[in-house]
Motif scaffolding. Structure first.
Motif, PDB file in Angstrom:
ATOM      1  N   ILE A  14       0.848  -1.195   0.000  1.00 48.95           N
ATOM      2  CA  ILE A  14       0.000   0.000   0.000  1.00 48.95           C
ATOM      3  C   ILE A  14       0.883   1.245   0.000  1.00 48.95           C
ATOM      4  O   ILE A  14       1.829   1.349   0.791  1.00 48.95           O
ATOM      5  CB  ILE A  14      -0.906   0.045   1.269  1.00 48.95           C
ATOM      6  N   LEU A  15       0.540   2.177  -0.890  1.00 50.18           N
ATOM      7  CA  LEU A  15       1.168   3.504  -0.849  1.00 50.18           C
ATOM      8  C   LEU A  15       0.288   4.379   0.037  1.00 50.18           C
ATOM      9  O   LEU A  15      -0.917   4.500  -0.200  1.00 50.18           O
ATOM     10  CB  LEU A  15       1.239   4.094  -2.273  1.00 50.18           C
ATOM     11  N   GLY A  16       0.881   4.955   1.078  1.00 49.70           N
ATOM     12  CA  GLY A  16       0.131   5.828   1.974  1.00 49.70           C
ATOM     13  C   GLY A  16       0.490   7.287   1.731  1.00 49.70           C
ATOM     14  O   GLY A  16       1.650   7.600   1.416  1.00 49.70           O
ATOM     15  N   VAL A  28       5.541   3.438   1.783  1.00 50.70           N
ATOM     16  CA  VAL A  28       5.078   2.166   1.230  1.00 50.70           C
ATOM     17  C   VAL A  28       5.182   1.112   2.333  1.00 50.70           C
ATOM     18  O   VAL A  28       6.216   0.981   2.995  1.00 50.70           O
ATOM     19  CB  VAL A  28       5.914   1.737   0.006  1.00 50.70           C
ATOM     20  N   MET A  84       2.015  -1.158  -6.607  1.00 49.94           N
ATOM     21  CA  MET A  84       1.123  -0.941  -5.455  1.00 49.94           C
ATOM     22  C   MET A  84      -0.214  -1.669  -5.674  1.00 49.94           C
ATOM     23  O   MET A  84      -0.701  -1.772  -6.793  1.00 49.94           O
ATOM     24  CB  MET A  84       0.839   0.561  -5.254  1.00 49.94           C
ATOM     25  N   ALA A 322      -0.684   4.031   5.591  1.00 50.96           N
ATOM     26  CA  ALA A 322      -0.598   2.849   4.727  1.00 50.96           C
ATOM     27  C   ALA A 322      -0.908   1.581   5.524  1.00 50.96           C
ATOM     28  O   ALA A 322      -1.568   0.671   5.019  1.00 50.96           O
ATOM     29  CB  ALA A 322       0.794   2.766   4.110  1.00 50.96           C
ATOM     30  N   TYR A 326      -3.993  -0.839   4.795  1.00 48.13           N
ATOM     31  CA  TYR A 326      -3.884  -2.261   4.460  1.00 48.13           C
ATOM     32  C   TYR A 326      -5.027  -3.056   5.111  1.00 48.13           C
ATOM     33  O   TYR A 326      -5.677  -3.875   4.456  1.00 48.13           O
ATOM     34  CB  TYR A 326      -2.537  -2.809   4.930  1.00 48.13           C
TER      35      TYR A 326
END
Ligand code: KG4
Ligand code: ZN
Length: 348
Positions: A14-16, A28, A84, A322, A326
């Protein structure tokens, strides 16, 4: 023991993105816990001259830095947008003009990369910072165990939440007036210390006597609420007394006495709530959890295991967004591209 145990949930990266206040941040995270990259551009120097966050200055600065910060986060993770599984972004609470920059950036990336968009509550992010660990360590530290008693202490919030499972919160009580971080910031100003007040008070307090002044502690027995305005007013009265007598302010002793009063109330109440609700562990999160005295006092008690994030994850960052993103991703949350920001958004 297997150094990289199979995650209990599906694998995902996940890109936050976080821009709720005065930090522009991207990170990430793999499988909700493993930190692959974490970039934060702080605006502290820009706001220091105003003695607090200047909202318009904050949003303009987010615009200037956000794309470079996202690029840097992907590069440090040695990945691109196509690697991602989703884009998680802070939806609120926070400054509207700041939130919108992160939200629009996340929407643009989600659209361009055909990735799901996930809006995350900033307070939930702070809680999930205790799940994060650097991905290159040989062994994952144990994740927090439910049920948890969570003390959230930041610049805008001070509350106790019972967490019975992932993403399941029950707010037991909160501050009736100032947040703990706000009290640190306001008292720092009264003592002539620089913004942000928390680190300045901590530094000054290190040279002072915490018993020099007897300051009020609002216990609010019978509730799980907090109140810090009486304490702030007591410091103001003391400052005036010294000024009227043209005496120099004993800044270190006042900072130490103030800090001791805040820490006492926060720790005592959290432990009492943990006992009452028979939780397994305590979790402390938010900017004020960076406070050395608060950390030491929580860690000194042996009744409950305590999770407090490492310093770089206490204040605002995107790794926590992130990580929370998730757990929302695996639960099936997918937000539409017309998702709006929520400047006021309670956790539960
Ligand atoms: O979580 P955060 O970075 O932003 C918000 O979501 O509000 O918290 C910022 C707050 C500020 O009020 C700051 O003074 C406080 O956290 N803070 C501290 C310390 N470091 C930051 N308070 C006490 N001691 C610290 N070391
Ligand atoms: Zn925060």
């Amino acid at each position: 023991m297997d150094p990289k145990p199979t995650p209990a949930f599906p694998s995902a990266r996940i890109l936050g993105i976080e821009t709720s206040c005065d930090e522009t941040a991207a990170a990430v995270i793999e499988d909700g816990r493993g930190l692959l990259s974490n970039t934060v551009a702080s605006q502290i120097d820009l706001h220091a001259k105003y003695g607090g966050v200047f909202p318009e200055v904050a949003s303009r600065q987010h615009i200037r830095t956000i794309y470079a910060i996202v690029d840097q986060a992907l590069q440090q993770a040695h990945m691109t947008l196509s690697d991602m599984d989703a884009i998680a972004v802070t939806r609120g609470p926070g400054l509207a003009g700041s939130l919108v920059i992160g939200m629009n950036t996340a929407k643009g990336l989600a659209l361009a990369g055909n990735k799901p968009l996930i809006g995350v509550n900033h307070l939930e992010g702070h809680i999930y910072s205790s799940w994060v660990y650097p991905n290159d360590v040989p062994k994952a530290p144990p994740a927090p165990q439910f049920p948890l008693m969570a003390l959230l202490v930041s610049g805008g919030h001070t509350e106790l939440n019972l967490i019975t499972d992932h993403l399941t919160y029950k707010r037991l009580g909160a501050t009736l007036d100032d947040a703990a971080g706000e009290a640190f910031d306001k008292v720092a100003r009264l003592l002539g210390l620089t913004y942000p007040g928390g680190p300045s008070i901590q530094k000054a307090a290190a040279e002072g006597n915490p018993q020099a002044f007897v300051l009020p502690r609002a216990r609010l027995e019978g509730t799980w609420d907090f109140s810090f305005s009486g304490l702030k007013t007591a410091v103001l009265r003391l400052v005036r007394q010294f000024e009227e007598k043209s005496l120099p302010l004993p800044v270190a002793d006042m900072a130490a006495s103030f800090q001791a009063a805040v820490v006492d109330v926060l720790v005592t109440k959290t432990i009492k709530a943990a006992e009452t609700y028979k939780v397994k562990e305590i979790l402390v999160a938010g900017g004020v959890s960076a406070n050395k005295s608060l950390r030491e006092t929580f860690l000194a008690q042996k009744q409950f295991p305590v999770h407090i994030p490492p310093l770089y994850l206490c204040t605002d960052n995107a790794a926590m967004i992130a990580a929370a993103g998730y757990f929302r991703f695996v639960k099936g949350q997918r937000d539409a591209l017309d998702l709006d920001v929520l400047p006021t958004w309670p956790l539960s």
